[in-house]
Design an enzyme around this catalytic site. Structure first.
Site, PDB file in Angstrom:
ATOM      1  N   HIS A 161     -21.702 -11.313 -26.919  1.00 32.18           N
ATOM      2  CA  HIS A 161     -20.405 -10.788 -26.455  1.00 32.18           C
ATOM      3  C   HIS A 161     -19.303 -11.048 -27.483  1.00 32.18           C
ATOM      4  CE1 HIS A 161     -22.318 -10.809 -22.399  1.00 32.18           C
ATOM      5  NE2 HIS A 161     -22.829 -11.944 -22.854  1.00 32.18           N
ATOM      6  N   SER A 282      -4.220  -1.064 -50.665  1.00 26.64           N
ATOM      7  CA  SER A 282      -3.277  -0.281 -49.871  1.00 26.64           C
ATOM      8  C   SER A 282      -2.154   0.178 -50.773  1.00 26.64           C
ATOM      9  CB  SER A 282      -2.726  -1.141 -48.732  1.00 26.64           C
ATOM     10  OG  SER A 282      -1.500  -0.605 -48.273  1.00 26.64           O
ATOM     11  N   LYS A 288      -3.368  -6.244 -49.474  1.00 29.73           N
ATOM     12  CA  LYS A 288      -4.543  -5.735 -48.765  1.00 29.73           C
ATOM     13  C   LYS A 288      -5.749  -5.485 -49.662  1.00 29.73           C
ATOM     14  CE  LYS A 288      -4.548  -3.738 -45.133  1.00 29.73           C
ATOM     15  NZ  LYS A 288      -4.514  -3.568 -43.735  1.00 29.73           N
ATOM     16  N   GLU A 295     -16.308   0.767 -43.383  1.00 29.10           N
ATOM     17  CA  GLU A 295     -15.793   1.619 -42.304  1.00 29.10           C
ATOM     18  C   GLU A 295     -16.420   3.009 -42.351  1.00 29.10           C
ATOM     19  OE1 GLU A 295     -11.281   0.622 -41.664  1.00 29.10           O
ATOM     20  OE2 GLU A 295     -11.823   0.290 -43.737  1.00 29.10           O
ATOM     21  N   GLN A 327     -32.766  29.281 -39.047  1.00 29.63           N
ATOM     22  CA  GLN A 327     -32.023  29.190 -40.309  1.00 29.63           C
ATOM     23  C   GLN A 327     -30.906  28.141 -40.196  1.00 29.63           C
ATOM     24  OE1 GLN A 327     -31.374  32.700 -42.878  1.00 29.63           O
ATOM     25  NE2 GLN A 327     -29.238  32.552 -42.233  1.00 29.63           N
TER      26      GLN A 327
HETATM   27  N1  ARG Z   1     -33.469  32.370 -44.624  1.00 28.42           N
HETATM   28  C1  ARG Z   1     -34.478  32.287 -43.615  1.00 28.42           C
HETATM   29  C2  ARG Z   1     -34.433  30.938 -42.930  1.00 28.42           C
HETATM   30  O1  ARG Z   1     -33.869  30.052 -43.441  1.00 28.42           O
HETATM   31  C3  ARG Z   1     -35.827  32.500 -44.228  1.00 28.42           C
HETATM   32  C4  ARG Z   1     -36.832  33.063 -43.289  1.00 28.42           C
HETATM   33  C5  ARG Z   1     -36.461  34.446 -42.949  1.00 28.42           C
HETATM   34  N2  ARG Z   1     -37.486  35.078 -42.181  1.00 28.42           N
HETATM   35  C6  ARG Z   1     -37.256  36.179 -41.506  1.00 28.42           C
HETATM   36  N3  ARG Z   1     -38.227  36.681 -40.828  1.00 28.42           N
HETATM   37  N4  ARG Z   1     -36.085  36.750 -41.494  1.00 28.42           N
HETATM   38  O2  ARG Z   1     -34.939  30.763 -41.864  1.00 28.42           O
END
Ligand code: ARG
Length: 463
Positions: A161, A282, A288, A295, A327
């Protein structure tokens, strides 16, 4: 009529190029260019395999493999021109290859898809990050071990604590973090072992009719084996989730340690002095010296956990196999990996450079009635009291000392005996902090001998 803005890779089916907004939401090249080296390694392995299997000629494969090296050197030199119209790193590389070597470039994509391509590239990239994390954690462990060794028997207050609990040793406290970071290493190792299977050759989702050799490409790229199911291979990002989860847990450890360094380096504690190299000043207060690095390490968990939550959220509910949602995996993982590794390196530097203030640790260890438990244990051992009664007697003595503004060892034997008649002068032996820590000899305890045994075990493991 073909429109000039049509995509060179699939323009055949399209009458018009994409809207600017479509291109903006669709293109990933601004960030997935970080996968260039992995993409080219994957393509070179694929081309070699296609030739070995008689799917393309040796001459074409040689032209492809050499041309890819040229592309790589352009990328490394910074002369490569990325195009958002070409969407991603895969199509940027292939398009440039075509400019350099002409017709054979069009044969590279035989028996594969961007779906297995991106899954392969990303695994390779995350695998490197797991290795970097393991290396960084081991370096941090070494820095902690050096601190632990220097102060294996230095006493300091142990807290619960954040209230003084029982004296512990500096070495014991340092070794607690060595254990935590050791488990973090284990998590990255486990994740790495599971991710080390190759998606390449899964093609779009169903595999391919070309007589490819997936064992060969897997081996060329340092994978243990090809992934066994082509749908799974292009669908899952669990390897990235595991990496992020391991990084998140480790970032929690870093954050807790950073919090301790912030507290310990304050004028009120003075347990440690951070080096100038890992402190800031600072602009207004000349006295300081701020623990900014600690941090920021403490704060990094925010974005690392954020990335983890983001990718879990993206992945949940996606039907098999590939969806473009995936993606969105990259920026989260890139940012988390960059910041995790940076925090790790900063912590290693801070720990390596910091000085523990032995006298301040000792002074703090002796205050706050830190040996009250030792007194209670003495009453159990030497006077035969049940622990609950011993606890009560000790509590009364603590209240007495508190009222007098002194510590337990400053009470007289008469005052002790007023609280319980069985107390003798030998009680004073256990009220000293050195005796207190030396007595905690159970396995894993704070006694300097135990701490030195922990240090020896880890030095062997890290050798
Ligand atoms: N840029 C795409 C990704 O990062 C690559 C794969 C794309 N595939 C597709 N069928 N459009 O996922």
């Amino acid at each position: 009529m073909t429109d000039k803005t049509q995509n060179a890779m699939w323009g055949g089916r399209f009458a018009a190029g994409p809207d600017a907004i479509m291109e903006a939401i669709n293109a990933s090249i601004s960030f997935d260019k970080r996968l260039a080296a992995q993409d080219i390694a994957g393509s070179r392995a694929h081309a070699a395999m296609l030739a070995a299997q008689g799917i393309v000629t040796d001459n074409d494969a040689e032209a492809i493999r050499e041309g890819l090296l040229t592309v790589l050197s352009e990328i490394e030199r910074g002369t490569f021109e990325y195009s958002a119209a070409l969407e991603d790193i895969h199509m940027n590389v292939e398009a440039r290859l075509k400019e350099i070597i002409g017709e054979p470039a069009g044969r590279l994509h035989t028996g594969r898809s961007r779906n297995d391509q991106v899954a392969t590239d990303f695994r390779l990239w995350v695998r490197d990050q797991a290795d970097a994390a393991i290396g960084g954690l081991e370096a941090l462990q070494r820095a902690l071990l050096a601190q632990a060794e220097a102060g294996a028997d230095w006493v300091m207050p142990g807290f619960t604590h954040l209230q003084t609990a029982q004296p512990v040793t500096w070495g014991h406290h340092m070794m607690a973090y060595v254990e935590m970071f050791g488990r973090d290493i284990g998590r990255f190792r486990d994740a790495r072992a599971r991710m080390n299977e190759c998606p390449l050759g899964a093609a779009a989702l169903a595999g391919t009719g070309f007589p490819i050799d997936r064992e060969a490409t897997a081996e060329a790229l340092g994978f243990d084996r090809p992934m066994a199911n082509s749908l799974d291979a292009v669908s899952d990002r669990d390897f990235a989730l595991e990496f992020l989860s391991a990084a998140t847990i480790s970032a929690v450890h870093l954050s807790r340690m950073a919090e301790e360094l912030v507290i310990w380096s304050s004028a009120q504690f003075r347990f440690v002095t951070l080096s100038d190299r890992f402190s800031t000043g600072s602009s207004i207060m000349p006295q300081k010296k701020n623990p900014d690095a600690a941090e920021l390490i403490r704060a990094k968990i925010g974005r690392i956990l954020g990335a983890t939550v983001a990718l879990f959220t993206v992945m949940k509910g996606l039907p098999l196999a590939y969806s473009k949602d995936m993606q969105e995996d990259k920026e989260q993982v890139f940012d988390a990996a960059d910041n995790y590794l940076l925090a790790l390196a900063a912590m290693e530097g801070m720990v390596r450079d910091m000085t523990a203030n032995r006298d301040a640790l000792r002074a703090a260890a002796s205050s706050g009635f830190s040996t009250a438990t030792d007194l209670a244990d003495w009453l159990v051992r030497e006077a035969g009291l049940p622990f609950r009664d011993a606890h009560h007697v000790t509590g009364a003595l603590v209240a007495l000392a508190e009222g007098k503004g002194c510590d337990l060892p400053d009470l007289s034997l008469e005052e002790m005996q007023d609280a319980h008649g069985a107390i003798t002068s030998s009680v004073f032996d256990v009220l000293g902090v050195d005796n207190s820590v030396a007595s905690r000899t159970s396995y894993g305890g704070t006694a300097p001998d135990q701490v030195r045994a922990q240090i020896a075990r880890w030095k062997e493991r890290l050798a």
